[in-house]
Design an enzyme around this catalytic site. Structure first.
Site, PDB file in Angstrom:
ATOM      1  N   ASN A 191      58.339  87.162  76.175  1.00 30.22           N
ATOM      2  CA  ASN A 191      58.678  85.996  75.365  1.00 30.22           C
ATOM      3  C   ASN A 191      59.996  86.315  74.669  1.00 30.22           C
ATOM      4  O   ASN A 191      60.019  86.988  73.648  1.00 30.22           O
ATOM      5  CB  ASN A 191      57.556  85.740  74.346  1.00 30.22           C
ATOM      6  CG  ASN A 191      57.922  84.679  73.324  1.00 30.22           C
ATOM      7  OD1 ASN A 191      58.896  83.944  73.505  1.00 30.22           O
ATOM      8  ND2 ASN A 191      57.149  84.595  72.251  1.00 30.22           N
ATOM      9  N   GLY A 251      56.544  91.286  65.474  1.00 31.15           N
ATOM     10  CA  GLY A 251      57.885  91.648  65.011  1.00 31.15           C
ATOM     11  C   GLY A 251      57.911  92.608  63.833  1.00 31.15           C
ATOM     12  O   GLY A 251      58.949  92.797  63.198  1.00 31.15           O
ATOM     13  N   GLU A 309      54.690  81.244  65.708  1.00 32.40           N
ATOM     14  CA  GLU A 309      55.959  80.724  65.157  1.00 32.40           C
ATOM     15  C   GLU A 309      56.011  79.201  65.285  1.00 32.40           C
ATOM     16  O   GLU A 309      56.563  78.515  64.417  1.00 32.40           O
ATOM     17  CB  GLU A 309      57.147  81.404  65.868  1.00 32.40           C
ATOM     18  CG  GLU A 309      57.276  82.860  65.409  1.00 32.40           C
ATOM     19  CD  GLU A 309      57.858  83.824  66.426  1.00 32.40           C
ATOM     20  OE1 GLU A 309      58.492  83.379  67.400  1.00 32.40           O
ATOM     21  OE2 GLU A 309      57.661  85.044  66.250  1.00 32.40           O
ATOM     22  N   HIS A 345      51.960  79.403  69.926  1.00 33.57           N
ATOM     23  CA  HIS A 345      52.518  80.625  69.336  1.00 33.57           C
ATOM     24  C   HIS A 345      52.559  80.480  67.815  1.00 33.57           C
ATOM     25  O   HIS A 345      52.829  79.391  67.297  1.00 33.57           O
ATOM     26  CB  HIS A 345      53.920  80.889  69.900  1.00 33.57           C
ATOM     27  CG  HIS A 345      54.412  82.259  69.548  1.00 33.57           C
ATOM     28  ND1 HIS A 345      54.921  82.547  68.304  1.00 33.57           N
ATOM     29  CD2 HIS A 345      54.427  83.423  70.252  1.00 33.57           C
ATOM     30  CE1 HIS A 345      55.238  83.842  68.270  1.00 33.57           C
ATOM     31  NE2 HIS A 345      54.950  84.393  69.433  1.00 33.57           N
ATOM     32  N   GLU A 386      47.341  87.671  69.421  1.00 31.99           N
ATOM     33  CA  GLU A 386      48.494  88.194  68.684  1.00 31.99           C
ATOM     34  C   GLU A 386      48.234  88.109  67.184  1.00 31.99           C
ATOM     35  O   GLU A 386      48.418  87.034  66.581  1.00 31.99           O
ATOM     36  CB  GLU A 386      49.746  87.364  68.995  1.00 31.99           C
ATOM     37  CG  GLU A 386      50.140  87.348  70.447  1.00 31.99           C
ATOM     38  CD  GLU A 386      51.627  87.032  70.622  1.00 31.99           C
ATOM     39  OE1 GLU A 386      52.334  87.862  71.183  1.00 31.99           O
ATOM     40  OE2 GLU A 386      52.059  85.965  70.160  1.00 31.99           O
ATOM     41  N   SER A 436      54.353  93.520  68.545  1.00 28.99           N
ATOM     42  CA  SER A 436      55.002  94.833  68.432  1.00 28.99           C
ATOM     43  C   SER A 436      54.704  95.783  69.595  1.00 28.99           C
ATOM     44  O   SER A 436      54.666  97.002  69.406  1.00 28.99           O
ATOM     45  CB  SER A 436      54.653  95.493  67.091  1.00 28.99           C
ATOM     46  OG  SER A 436      55.219  94.760  66.029  1.00 28.99           O
ATOM     47  N   LYS A 443      62.001  84.464  73.135  1.00 31.80           N
ATOM     48  CA  LYS A 443      62.254  83.632  71.946  1.00 31.80           C
ATOM     49  C   LYS A 443      63.671  83.059  71.997  1.00 31.80           C
ATOM     50  O   LYS A 443      64.197  82.838  73.087  1.00 31.80           O
ATOM     51  CB  LYS A 443      61.977  84.435  70.667  1.00 31.80           C
ATOM     52  CG  LYS A 443      60.596  85.106  70.716  1.00 31.80           C
ATOM     53  CD  LYS A 443      60.122  85.647  69.407  1.00 31.80           C
ATOM     54  CE  LYS A 443      58.770  86.317  69.603  1.00 31.80           C
ATOM     55  NZ  LYS A 443      58.181  86.782  68.363  1.00 31.80           N
TER      56      LYS A 443
HETATM   57  P1  PGA Z   1      56.949  90.991  69.224  1.00 32.17           P
HETATM   58  O1  PGA Z   1      56.547  89.465  69.474  1.00 32.17           O
HETATM   59  O2  PGA Z   1      56.642  91.741  70.492  1.00 32.17           O
HETATM   60  O3  PGA Z   1      58.408  90.956  68.905  1.00 32.17           O
HETATM   61  O4  PGA Z   1      56.117  91.481  68.083  1.00 32.17           O
HETATM   62  C1  PGA Z   1      55.421  89.111  70.231  1.00 32.17           C
HETATM   63  C2  PGA Z   1      55.315  87.621  70.307  1.00 32.17           C
HETATM   64  O5  PGA Z   1      55.657  86.944  69.333  1.00 32.17           O
HETATM   65  O6  PGA Z   1      54.889  87.065  71.330  1.00 32.17           O
END
Ligand code: PGA
Length: 228
Positions: free
Chosen positions: A7, A153, A83, A81, A147, A189, A9
């Protein structure tokens, strides 16, 4: 077969994408979800988008539809997601509509669920899963990505035991309500240093990788370990 889903982003410029595409060691287990603009640059791998709308077409400025994605050969869409939930006010009801539209256009859905720091994990997952999967009968094109929001992140991840327990909880819940097995990925992460250990969790069916999927060496290492 385990899945490794990147992903990306809202990251990378066109120059960076051109440099990236030729250097990733794609295989059949790898799915890349770049910023939608860059999809045409990913020719030799499975591709997904990071969001789709719940209408087929029309006056919805800025949105893209599952029908349009399917017409471009895109196979996957990430929905729910955290976000999208946090910054774009997506509720389980909206996610449910988006899932139905995606499935009716034969896209595979990567449905993200997970708790905020301090929340009751099982309660949150039950509510997100029952809301976003309401009225669905066939889950064969759905993959769940667990997640924990506090792990996205941040460099923090649950213990392997916690991930195993939560993954099993999701699988059991789906089995109970839908009498079917489902793939559950872990995300949050994941990086080149923790992938060896995460990959030993026997009931996890793969990984949803954010930040680390935008770095060639790091993502190649994650692919190598997961697909060996
Ligand atoms: P990250 O994000 O690996 O940067 O923690 C995972 C995600 O949001 O799918």
């Amino acid at each position: 077969m385990k899945l490794v889903i990147g992903n990306m982003k809202m990251n990378l410029t066109l120059e960076e994408i051109k440099n990236y595409v030729g250097k990733i060691n794609y295989n059949d287990s790898v799915v890349i979800c770049p910023t939608s603009l860059y999809v045409p640059y990913f020719k030799n791998c499975h591709v997904g988008v990071q969001n789709t709308y719940y209408k087929e077409k029309g006056a919805y400025t800025g949105e893209i539809s599952p029908m349009q994605c399917a017409s471009m050969g895109i196979e996957y869409t990430i929905l729910g997601h955290s976000e999208r939930r946090a910054y774009f006010n997506e509720t389980d009801d909206i996610i449910n509509l988006k899932i139905m539209e995606a499935l009716s256009n034969n896209l595979k859905v990567i449905l993200c669920v997970g708790e905020k720091d301090g929340e009751d994990v099982e309660q949150v997952l039950e509510s997100e899963l029952s809301g976003s999967l309401a009225n669905l009968v066939d889950l064969s094109n759905i993959i769940i990505a667990y997640e924990p929001i506090w792990a996205i992140g941040t460099g923090k991840i649950p213990t392997n035991e916690q991930i195993m327990k939560t993954t099993q909880y999701i699988k059991n819940l789906i089995k109970e309500y839908y009498e079917t097995d489902i793939k559950v990925l872990y995300g949050g992460s994941v990086n080149k240093d923790n992938i060896e250990s995460l990959n030993t969790i026997t009931n996890v069916d793969g990984f949803l990788v954010g930040g680390a999927s935008t770095k060639v060496d790091e993502f190649n290492r994650i692919i190598e370990v997961t697909c060996k």
